[in-house]
Design an enzyme around this catalytic site. Structure first.
Site, PDB file in Angstrom:
ATOM      1  N   TYR A  19      66.819 -45.773 -13.611  1.00  8.87           N
ATOM      2  CA  TYR A  19      66.734 -47.143 -13.127  1.00  8.87           C
ATOM      3  C   TYR A  19      65.369 -47.382 -12.473  1.00  8.87           C
ATOM      4  O   TYR A  19      64.686 -48.365 -12.763  1.00  8.87           O
ATOM      5  CB  TYR A  19      67.868 -47.414 -12.132  1.00  8.87           C
ATOM      6  CG  TYR A  19      67.895 -48.825 -11.604  1.00  8.87           C
ATOM      7  CD1 TYR A  19      68.639 -49.807 -12.240  1.00  8.87           C
ATOM      8  CD2 TYR A  19      67.175 -49.171 -10.466  1.00  8.87           C
ATOM      9  CE1 TYR A  19      68.664 -51.115 -11.758  1.00  8.87           C
ATOM     10  CE2 TYR A  19      67.195 -50.466  -9.972  1.00  8.87           C
ATOM     11  CZ  TYR A  19      67.938 -51.428 -10.625  1.00  8.87           C
ATOM     12  OH  TYR A  19      67.947 -52.712 -10.144  1.00  8.87           O
ATOM     13  N   HIS A  23      62.134 -49.772 -13.701  1.00  7.47           N
ATOM     14  CA  HIS A  23      61.570 -50.810 -12.843  1.00  7.47           C
ATOM     15  C   HIS A  23      60.118 -50.515 -12.482  1.00  7.47           C
ATOM     16  O   HIS A  23      59.338 -51.451 -12.293  1.00  7.47           O
ATOM     17  CB  HIS A  23      62.432 -51.001 -11.595  1.00  7.47           C
ATOM     18  CG  HIS A  23      63.632 -51.837 -11.857  1.00  7.47           C
ATOM     19  ND1 HIS A  23      64.739 -51.348 -12.516  1.00  7.47           N
ATOM     20  CD2 HIS A  23      63.883 -53.145 -11.598  1.00  7.47           C
ATOM     21  CE1 HIS A  23      65.629 -52.321 -12.638  1.00  7.47           C
ATOM     22  NE2 HIS A  23      65.137 -53.415 -12.091  1.00  7.47           N
ATOM     23  N   TYR A  42      60.505 -59.745  -4.124  1.00  9.14           N
ATOM     24  CA  TYR A  42      61.765 -59.217  -4.676  1.00  9.14           C
ATOM     25  C   TYR A  42      61.803 -57.712  -4.438  1.00  9.14           C
ATOM     26  O   TYR A  42      60.918 -56.991  -4.871  1.00  9.14           O
ATOM     27  CB  TYR A  42      61.795 -59.544  -6.164  1.00  9.14           C
ATOM     28  CG  TYR A  42      63.091 -59.293  -6.909  1.00  9.14           C
ATOM     29  CD1 TYR A  42      64.197 -58.717  -6.326  1.00  9.14           C
ATOM     30  CD2 TYR A  42      63.189 -59.649  -8.245  1.00  9.14           C
ATOM     31  CE1 TYR A  42      65.366 -58.506  -7.027  1.00  9.14           C
ATOM     32  CE2 TYR A  42      64.357 -59.446  -8.976  1.00  9.14           C
ATOM     33  CZ  TYR A  42      65.432 -58.874  -8.360  1.00  9.14           C
ATOM     34  OH  TYR A  42      66.591 -58.660  -9.069  1.00  9.14           O
ATOM     35  N   TRP A  77      65.680 -57.694 -21.164  1.00  6.39           N
ATOM     36  CA  TRP A  77      65.789 -56.773 -20.019  1.00  6.39           C
ATOM     37  C   TRP A  77      67.245 -56.414 -19.750  1.00  6.39           C
ATOM     38  O   TRP A  77      67.586 -55.263 -19.544  1.00  6.39           O
ATOM     39  CB  TRP A  77      65.148 -57.391 -18.776  1.00  6.39           C
ATOM     40  CG  TRP A  77      65.148 -56.456 -17.601  1.00  6.39           C
ATOM     41  CD1 TRP A  77      66.013 -56.460 -16.550  1.00  6.39           C
ATOM     42  CD2 TRP A  77      64.256 -55.362 -17.384  1.00  6.39           C
ATOM     43  NE1 TRP A  77      65.710 -55.447 -15.672  1.00  6.39           N
ATOM     44  CE2 TRP A  77      64.633 -54.757 -16.159  1.00  6.39           C
ATOM     45  CE3 TRP A  77      63.178 -54.842 -18.080  1.00  6.39           C
ATOM     46  CZ2 TRP A  77      63.966 -53.660 -15.631  1.00  6.39           C
ATOM     47  CZ3 TRP A  77      62.509 -53.747 -17.552  1.00  6.39           C
ATOM     48  CH2 TRP A  77      62.902 -53.164 -16.341  1.00  6.39           C
ATOM     49  N   TRP A  78      68.115 -57.417 -19.766  1.00  2.00           N
ATOM     50  CA  TRP A  78      69.534 -57.142 -19.527  1.00  2.00           C
ATOM     51  C   TRP A  78      70.093 -56.222 -20.603  1.00  2.00           C
ATOM     52  O   TRP A  78      70.862 -55.308 -20.299  1.00  2.00           O
ATOM     53  CB  TRP A  78      70.326 -58.432 -19.457  1.00  2.00           C
ATOM     54  CG  TRP A  78      70.188 -59.161 -18.154  1.00  2.00           C
ATOM     55  CD1 TRP A  78      69.529 -58.738 -17.025  1.00  2.00           C
ATOM     56  CD2 TRP A  78      70.701 -60.444 -17.842  1.00  2.00           C
ATOM     57  NE1 TRP A  78      69.624 -59.676 -16.039  1.00  2.00           N
ATOM     58  CE2 TRP A  78      70.333 -60.735 -16.508  1.00  2.00           C
ATOM     59  CE3 TRP A  78      71.442 -61.368 -18.551  1.00  2.00           C
ATOM     60  CZ2 TRP A  78      70.688 -61.923 -15.872  1.00  2.00           C
ATOM     61  CZ3 TRP A  78      71.802 -62.555 -17.925  1.00  2.00           C
ATOM     62  CH2 TRP A  78      71.428 -62.823 -16.596  1.00  2.00           C
TER      63      TRP A  78
END
Length: 105
Positions: A19, A23, A42, A77-78
């Site tokens: 993960y 990112h 963010y 991305w999802w």
């Protein structure tokens, strides 16, 4: 006035390194789509005891976050992330909005 929002998601057990790697290599077009939607500052945090992810971001008054799921970058991305995170049946990440109960300015 800009608004800070917070939500939580969940990464699959044992997948936090992947993960983080994904990112760390966020696609420039996704980062731009977020900025274009009025998103800034963010951050995502990981709770290693539960594998929950806690996210905060600031969105502008005129934000277009509701339009993000319609962008090609967001859709890709999802799809890219669904093997390591909890997702809904409709292909969206499982997300729980969090309610602010304290703020020290």
């Amino acid at each position: 006035m800009a608004e800070r929002v917070a939500f939580r998601m969940r990464v699959h057990p044992g997948k936090i390194a992947e993960y983080k790697k994904r990112h760390d290599e966020i696609w420039p077009e996704l980062a731009q789509a977020l900025r274009d939607a009025g998103v800034s500052d963010y951050s995502i945090w990981h709770d290693p005891e539960t594998d929950y992810l806690f996210a905060t971001l600031i969105r502008s008054d005129d934000h277009a976050m509701a339009d993000l799921p319609k962008t090609d970058a967001n859709k890709r991305w999802w799809a890219f992330m669904d093997d390591i995170m909890d997702y809904n049946d409709d292909g969206t990440p499982t997300q729980v909005d969090l309610v602010q109960v304290f703020h020290l300015p």
